[in-house]
Design a protein around this motif. Structure first.
Motif, PDB file in Angstrom:
ATOM      1  N   LEU A  39       0.808  -1.214   0.000  1.00  0.00           N
ATOM      2  CA  LEU A  39       0.000   0.000   0.000  1.00  0.00           C
ATOM      3  C   LEU A  39       0.846   1.271   0.000  1.00  0.00           C
ATOM      4  O   LEU A  39       0.325   2.350  -0.240  1.00  0.00           O
ATOM      5  N   LEU A  40       2.143   1.134   0.261  1.00  0.00           N
ATOM      6  CA  LEU A  40       3.021   2.306   0.204  1.00  0.00           C
ATOM      7  C   LEU A  40       2.983   2.948  -1.175  1.00  0.00           C
ATOM      8  O   LEU A  40       3.025   4.169  -1.307  1.00  0.00           O
ATOM      9  N   ALA A  41       2.884   2.107  -2.192  1.00  0.00           N
ATOM     10  CA  ALA A  41       2.803   2.618  -3.561  1.00  0.00           C
ATOM     11  C   ALA A  41       1.368   2.721  -4.050  1.00  0.00           C
ATOM     12  O   ALA A  41       1.017   3.662  -4.766  1.00  0.00           O
ATOM     13  N   ASN A  42       0.526   1.763  -3.647  1.00  0.00           N
ATOM     14  CA  ASN A  42      -0.806   1.650  -4.238  1.00  0.00           C
ATOM     15  C   ASN A  42      -1.896   2.450  -3.534  1.00  0.00           C
ATOM     16  O   ASN A  42      -2.866   2.870  -4.166  1.00  0.00           O
ATOM     17  N   SER A  43      -1.748   2.652  -2.204  1.00  0.00           N
ATOM     18  CA  SER A  43      -2.803   3.348  -1.461  1.00  0.00           C
ATOM     19  C   SER A  43      -2.248   4.001  -0.204  1.00  0.00           C
ATOM     20  O   SER A  43      -2.651   3.673   0.909  1.00  0.00           O
ATOM     21  N   PRO A  44      -1.321   4.921  -0.355  1.00  0.00           N
ATOM     22  CA  PRO A  44      -0.668   5.519   0.810  1.00  0.00           C
ATOM     23  C   PRO A  44      -1.629   6.228   1.759  1.00  0.00           C
ATOM     24  O   PRO A  44      -1.430   6.233   2.977  1.00  0.00           O
ATOM     25  N   ILE A  71      14.621  -3.889   0.840  1.00  0.00           N
ATOM     26  CA  ILE A  71      15.176  -3.645  -0.488  1.00  0.00           C
ATOM     27  C   ILE A  71      15.015  -4.868  -1.391  1.00  0.00           C
ATOM     28  O   ILE A  71      14.466  -4.764  -2.499  1.00  0.00           O
ATOM     29  N   PRO A  72      15.458  -6.071  -0.973  1.00  0.00           N
ATOM     30  CA  PRO A  72      15.298  -7.220  -1.866  1.00  0.00           C
ATOM     31  C   PRO A  72      13.838  -7.574  -2.129  1.00  0.00           C
ATOM     32  O   PRO A  72      13.483  -7.978  -3.245  1.00  0.00           O
ATOM     33  N   GLY A  73      12.978  -7.407  -1.117  1.00  0.00           N
ATOM     34  CA  GLY A  73      11.570  -7.728  -1.314  1.00  0.00           C
ATOM     35  C   GLY A  73      10.907  -6.828  -2.330  1.00  0.00           C
ATOM     36  O   GLY A  73      10.146  -7.286  -3.191  1.00  0.00           O
ATOM     37  N   LEU A  74      11.189  -5.542  -2.253  1.00  0.00           N
ATOM     38  CA  LEU A  74      10.608  -4.596  -3.201  1.00  0.00           C
ATOM     39  C   LEU A  74      11.195  -4.784  -4.598  1.00  0.00           C
ATOM     40  O   LEU A  74      10.472  -4.713  -5.603  1.00  0.00           O
ATOM     41  N   MET A  75      12.487  -5.061  -4.669  1.00  0.00           N
ATOM     42  CA  MET A  75      13.105  -5.283  -5.983  1.00  0.00           C
ATOM     43  C   MET A  75      12.585  -6.572  -6.620  1.00  0.00           C
ATOM     44  O   MET A  75      12.423  -6.636  -7.847  1.00  0.00           O
ATOM     45  N   SER A  80      12.778  -0.572  -8.803  1.00  0.00           N
ATOM     46  CA  SER A  80      14.214  -0.308  -8.868  1.00  0.00           C
ATOM     47  C   SER A  80      14.744  -0.119  -7.452  1.00  0.00           C
ATOM     48  O   SER A  80      13.969   0.105  -6.508  1.00  0.00           O
ATOM     49  N   ARG A  81      16.065  -0.177  -7.303  1.00  0.00           N
ATOM     50  CA  ARG A  81      16.645   0.046  -5.981  1.00  0.00           C
ATOM     51  C   ARG A  81      16.298   1.445  -5.464  1.00  0.00           C
ATOM     52  O   ARG A  81      15.944   1.608  -4.293  1.00  0.00           O
ATOM     53  N   ASP A  82      16.386   2.448  -6.328  1.00  0.00           N
ATOM     54  CA  ASP A  82      16.070   3.813  -5.906  1.00  0.00           C
ATOM     55  C   ASP A  82      14.626   3.935  -5.442  1.00  0.00           C
ATOM     56  O   ASP A  82      14.338   4.596  -4.432  1.00  0.00           O
ATOM     57  N   MET A  83      13.724   3.303  -6.184  1.00  0.00           N
ATOM     58  CA  MET A  83      12.315   3.362  -5.795  1.00  0.00           C
ATOM     59  C   MET A  83      12.071   2.596  -4.502  1.00  0.00           C
ATOM     60  O   MET A  83      11.261   3.012  -3.653  1.00  0.00           O
ATOM     61  N   ALA A  84      12.780   1.486  -4.309  1.00  0.00           N
ATOM     62  CA  ALA A  84      12.642   0.717  -3.073  1.00  0.00           C
ATOM     63  C   ALA A  84      13.041   1.571  -1.868  1.00  0.00           C
ATOM     64  O   ALA A  84      12.366   1.568  -0.834  1.00  0.00           O
TER      65      ALA A  84
END
Length: 310
Positions: A39-44, A71-75, A80-84
């Motif tokens: 939800l951090l990206a989809n519904s903050p 970091i590894p979970g989001l990637m 991307s690493r920056d977005m994570a």
């Protein structure tokens, strides 16, 4: 080193409860590898609303939605690493937004604290591994997993680093080493399978003693543990943790099915307030709830303990 200056409100300090159950009550589907972190990206905005539920209930400290945001979970999910990195930091920004809201509205007079959630390696695996802690991986794997995220959150505006649901003594030792490098105060809370052992079978006394003289860890304790075991565990922790604050935020006693990502069973803490009174008498300084403990529970214990605060 003590970090009492961070706590303007008298003890016991009241934490929030489970973030996931509030989000589910809003209609969010958390059957996802990233759990609440999706939800951090989809519904903050929904995360902000969930934080507000607890702040309005009297929580003096809220825990960010970064438990499963590694970091590894989001990637692995295509970021991307920056977005994570940005999403992990966003979990703190959303908590800040909720705190600003209740301060601006005058609902609370003392600014609530923000604890940045740092979940265990098992949360990244998303297969329930945190409930047994026997990962079968090297110290290097655990260090590489934790070090970058802790560094990111240490640079954020969070007040506290919350290493939570730690199921093994191996992971505790790795976290201890990493936390020597941070500037923020930290707590470490273990997940226990019974009244004596963390989930991997290690004695709780052996785990908390790792942090007895740690310079940045100000509190040790328990979370995501059945309330039935809390009283006995507090006594064991108190005997092994020196002058550290003791933190407890148990789950409701229900069982989690990692495959279906659902909870089964009856909620046991029907007398959560009475239980919390006992925990404080035994030495708990910081109290809240984990999975399946909601704003109603937090409102009840907040109301109870605020009567004795001046």
């Amino acid at each position: 080193m003590r970090f009492d200056k961070f706590f303007e409100a008298p003890y016991p300090l009241i934490l929030d409860g489970g973030l996931s159950n509030v989000l589910e009550s809003f209609g969010c589907d958390l059957n996802h590898r990233l759990w609440t972190a999706q939800l951090l990206a989809n519904s903050p905005e929904t995360i902000i609303e969930a934080h507000l539920e607890y702040l309005k209930a009297g929580a003096q400290c809220i825990i960010t939605s970064s438990y499963q945001a590694s970091i590894p979970g989001l990637m692995d999910m295509g970021y991307s690493r920056d977005m994570a990195v940005k999403l992990i930091l966003k979990s703190v920004l959303l908590a800040e937004a909720a705190v600003d809201d209740v301060m601006d509205s005058g609902i609370v007079n003392v600014k609530p604290l923000i604890a940045a959630s740092i979940g265990p390696y098992g949360a990244y695996l998303a297969d329930g591994s945190e409930y047994h802690g026997n990962y079968g991986v090297s110290d290097k794997v655990l260090r590489d997993f934790h070090e970058e995220r802790i560094g990111i959150l240490n640079s954020s505006n969070a007040d506290i680093l919350a290493c939570e649901t730690i199921p093994s003594i191996q992971e505790a030792r790795i976290l201890s080493d990493i936390l020597y490098q941070v500037d923020k105060p930290a707590w470490v809370s273990f997940s226990c399978k019974d009244g004596q052992h963390v989930n991997d079978g290690s004695k709780i006394e052996d785990c908390v003693s790792i942090f007895r003289d740690h310079p940045t860890v100000f509190a040790v304790g328990l979370n995501c543990t059945s309330p039935l075991y809390i009283s006995g565990l507090i006594q064991r922790i108190k005997a092994s943790s020196g002058d550290k604050r003791i933190i407890v935020y148990p789950n409701s006693g229900e069982a989690y099915n990692a495959e279906s990502k659902t909870w089964r069973g009856l909620s046991e803490p029907g007398h959560f307030v009475e239980m919390s009174k006992e925990w404080v008498k035994l030495g708990a300084d910081i109290i809240g709830g984990c999975c399946r403990i909601g704003p109603g529970h937090i409102k009840s214990i907040s109301s109870n303990f605020s009567k004795g605060k001046s």
